[in-house]
Design a protein around this motif. Structure first.
Motif, mmCIF file in Angstrom:
data_model
loop_
_atom_site.group_PDB
_atom_site.id
_atom_site.type_symbol
_atom_site.label_atom_id
_atom_site.label_comp_id
_atom_site.label_asym_id
_atom_site.label_seq_id
_atom_site.Cartn_x
_atom_site.Cartn_y
_atom_site.Cartn_z
ATOM 1 N N GLN A 221 0.794 -1.090 -0.048
ATOM 2 C CA GLN A 221 -0.158 -0.073 -0.029
ATOM 3 C C GLN A 221 0.875 1.392 -0.004
ATOM 4 O O GLN A 221 0.276 2.384 -0.276
ATOM 5 N N TRP A 222 2.035 1.098 0.210
ATOM 6 C CA TRP A 222 3.120 2.395 0.613
ATOM 7 C C TRP A 222 3.092 3.447 -0.437
ATOM 8 O O TRP A 222 3.742 4.378 -0.556
ATOM 9 N N SER A 223 2.793 2.927 -1.979
ATOM 10 C CA SER A 223 2.774 3.970 -2.889
ATOM 11 C C SER A 223 1.460 3.772 -3.627
ATOM 12 O O SER A 223 1.239 4.089 -4.946
ATOM 13 N N GLN B 97 4.656 3.256 5.258
ATOM 14 C CA GLN B 97 4.046 2.320 5.986
ATOM 15 C C GLN B 97 4.902 1.569 7.128
ATOM 16 O O GLN B 97 4.344 0.748 7.906
ATOM 17 N N GLU B 98 6.129 2.029 7.421
ATOM 18 C CA GLU B 98 6.944 1.827 8.354
ATOM 19 C C GLU B 98 7.591 2.915 9.332
ATOM 20 O O GLU B 98 7.981 3.857 8.842
ATOM 21 N N GLU B 99 7.899 2.473 10.526
ATOM 22 C CA GLU B 99 8.651 3.791 11.209
ATOM 23 C C GLU B 99 9.906 3.967 10.235
ATOM 24 O O GLU B 99 10.676 3.074 9.938
ATOM 25 N N GLU C 5 17.583 -9.302 -3.877
ATOM 26 C CA GLU C 5 17.386 -7.442 -4.209
ATOM 27 C C GLU C 5 16.503 -6.959 -3.136
ATOM 28 O O GLU C 5 16.392 -5.773 -3.085
ATOM 29 N N GLU C 6 16.548 -7.728 -1.790
ATOM 30 C CA GLU C 6 16.237 -7.040 -0.546
ATOM 31 C C GLU C 6 16.416 -7.792 0.470
ATOM 32 O O GLU C 6 16.374 -9.184 0.349
ATOM 33 N N PHE C 7 17.168 -7.173 1.623
ATOM 34 C CA PHE C 7 17.350 -7.984 2.695
ATOM 35 C C PHE C 7 17.716 -6.835 3.947
ATOM 36 O O PHE C 7 17.959 -5.801 3.509
HETATM 37 O O1 LIG Z 1 9.291 -4.199 -0.151
HETATM 38 C C1 LIG Z 1 9.523 -4.428 1.056
HETATM 39 N N1 LIG Z 1 9.818 -5.352 1.327
HETATM 40 C C2 LIG Z 1 10.117 -5.342 2.860
HETATM 41 C C3 LIG Z 1 10.499 -4.009 3.364
HETATM 42 C C4 LIG Z 1 10.707 -3.962 4.916
HETATM 43 O O2 LIG Z 1 9.633 -4.500 5.442
HETATM 44 C C5 LIG Z 1 9.262 -3.151 2.967
HETATM 45 O O3 LIG Z 1 9.336 -1.815 3.403
HETATM 46 C C6 LIG Z 1 8.809 -3.129 1.432
HETATM 47 O O4 LIG Z 1 7.440 -3.036 1.282
#
Ligand SMILES: O=C1NC[C@H](CO)[C@@H](O)[C@@H]1O
Length: 431
Positions: free
Chosen positions: A132-134, A399-401, A325-327
């Motif tokens: 939802q954050w975008s 959506q996050e702190e 691509e994310e951690f």
């Molecule tokens: O793509 C994502 N993956 C994890 C992130 C951190 O919780 C989140 O901010 C984001 O939506």
């Protein structure tokens, strides 16, 4: 011939040749290549890069220089946001109503890409968002199915959110507008460099979305089939518009595939999906309790190591490169305070890097990593650490702190770790 191709490019005539020019990132068996050499991603997540390109260019230049100095050569960025009533979404949005895009924010991406090009960086650009954050897919459904855009941060009901958001894949009007956005980007001419996006080697990959899922963990066989078809059809659509750039899904791996390995493989089998992606979130997935690290670290380590390795094994089996691509990991004691320490985060980053870079050095199909996420000079503005319109943007979306997972420019130990492993990956490019 090269001079002719260059002048055609400058005139906005995009070569239709399927074999992209050598300065585009390409896939050769299970490796990325660029300019005839192996190419590895030592990357950062920088979702708000185009926002800085539009609204805070001095900060953007400083962030790009800091990232470059850390050995970062790739940024994963959000293409567009959609205006929504959901509370925890970024504002202002790129798309205020279907087909109406904020030219200032689009030009922000132009500036970002131009400055990345000066620093020999490449971009992964995700064209939608499952979260939802975008605004994302939920907002498309609000526009075209008339369903309420319910913020899961408010409802606390992520299972319903995920099941309902997946209806995006079969809503024809939503798909038509999504393809308008895809064409808007691929056919765009950079107002700073004059280059057409489809002919710009700074772009490495068009990514279908951030973390697209088939639904929730109880996804039905039919929902999984719809998801696989959406990926294949959209990837083919992008390929039909642009034969120079790679295409990727934005998948989290098993965690985003209803823990169904066959689904993860089917979703990435399309010839138009050039490489695999996966994400690793021990805290989000409940593997670690940041306030009880001693009691939960060993379990989190075991699950994380398995997750890291099993996806590289899938890539080996499928014969495609894979990018982590994310951690990310929060600050010690689950603090959001920039002054708090990051011992557990650094320990976790080292575990990740030892597996990912170690297996790349062994010749496994690892193409690199992007840590989540660069906060840089951004600073939380409110005592409760929640974002409000007008506040700094940073690695943590609204959506996050603000401070949850961001790596700030003052986090020297983490920056040094990233630099150390980035150097090891770049050493492989010289082989
Ligand atoms: O793509 C994502 N993956 C994890 C992130 C951190 O919780 C989140 O901010 C984001 O939506």
């Amino acid at each position: 011939v090269i001079a002719l191709a260059a002048s055609l490019l400058m005139m906005g005539v995009v070569p239709v040749a399927s074999a992209a020019a050598p300065d585009f990132v390409a896939v050769k068996k299970t490796q990325f290549t660029r300019n005839g050499h192996p190419y590895y991603i030592a990357g950062a997540n920088f979702w708000y890069g185009a926002y800085l390109g539009a609204n805070d260019r001095p900060r953007l230049l400083k962030e790009l220089d800091t990232l470059k100095a850390m050995g970062i050569n790739n940024l994963r960025v959000l293409a567009v946001s959609e205006k929504t009533d959901m509370k925890s979404a970024v504002r202002p949005a790129t798309t205020n109503e279907p087909g109406k895009y904020d030219e200032r924010l689009l030009a922000g991406m132009d500036f970002l890409l131009a400055e990345m090009g000066k620093r020999d960086m490449t971009a992964v650009i995700y064209l939608n968002n499952f979260w939802q954050w975008s605004g994302g897919m939920t907002q498309y459904l609000n526009w075209f199915a008339g369903t309420p855009a319910l913020d899961p941060n408010v409802t606390k009901d992520y299972e319903t959110y995920m099941r309902e958001t997946a209806r995006f894949y079969t809503n024809e009007k939503a798909q038509a507008e999504y393809r308008n956005v895809i064409r808007t980007f691929i056919n765009r001419k950079n107002t700073v460099t004059g280059k057409p996006y489809a002919g710009d080697p700074v772009i490495m990959s068009w990514q279908l979305a951030n973390e697209p899922r088939p639904g929730n963990a109880s996804s039905t066989p039919q929902e999984k089939e719809i998801y696989v078809k959406w990926i294949a059809d959209t990837a083919a659509y992008i390929r039909g518009l642009d034969k120079n750039h790679l295409v990727s899904t934005g998948s989290e791996g098993l965690a985003g595939s209803a823990h169904d390995a066959a689904l993860f493989e089917k979703a990435h089998a399309s010839k138009d999906v050039d490489y695999l992606t996966y994400h690793l979130w021990p805290k989000n997935w409940g593997w670690i309790d940041s306030k009880r690290v001693d009691a939960t670290w060993s379990g989190a380590l075991e699950k994380s190591s398995h997750y890291l390795n099993v996806h590289i094994d899938y890539a080996k089996k499928m014969g495609k490169p894979i990018v982590l691509e994310e951690f990310g990991m929060d600050r010690d004691g689950a603090s959001f305070d920039i002054k708090s320490s990051t011992k557990v985060r650094d320990r976790f980053y080292k575990v990740v890097f030892d597996v990912v870079v170690g297996r790349a050095e062994k010749g496994d199909p690892v193409a690199g990593f992007n840590f989540w996420a660069w906060g840089g000079a951004g600073r939380a503005a409110n005592a409760d650490y929640w974002w409000k319109e007008g506040n700094d943007l940073m690695g943590d979306p609204p959506q996050e702190e603000q401070g949850l997972y961001s790596v700030f420019d003052t986090d020297k130990s983490t920056i040094a770790l990233i630099r150390q492993y980035a150097d090891r990956l770049h050493a492989l490019e010289r082989k």
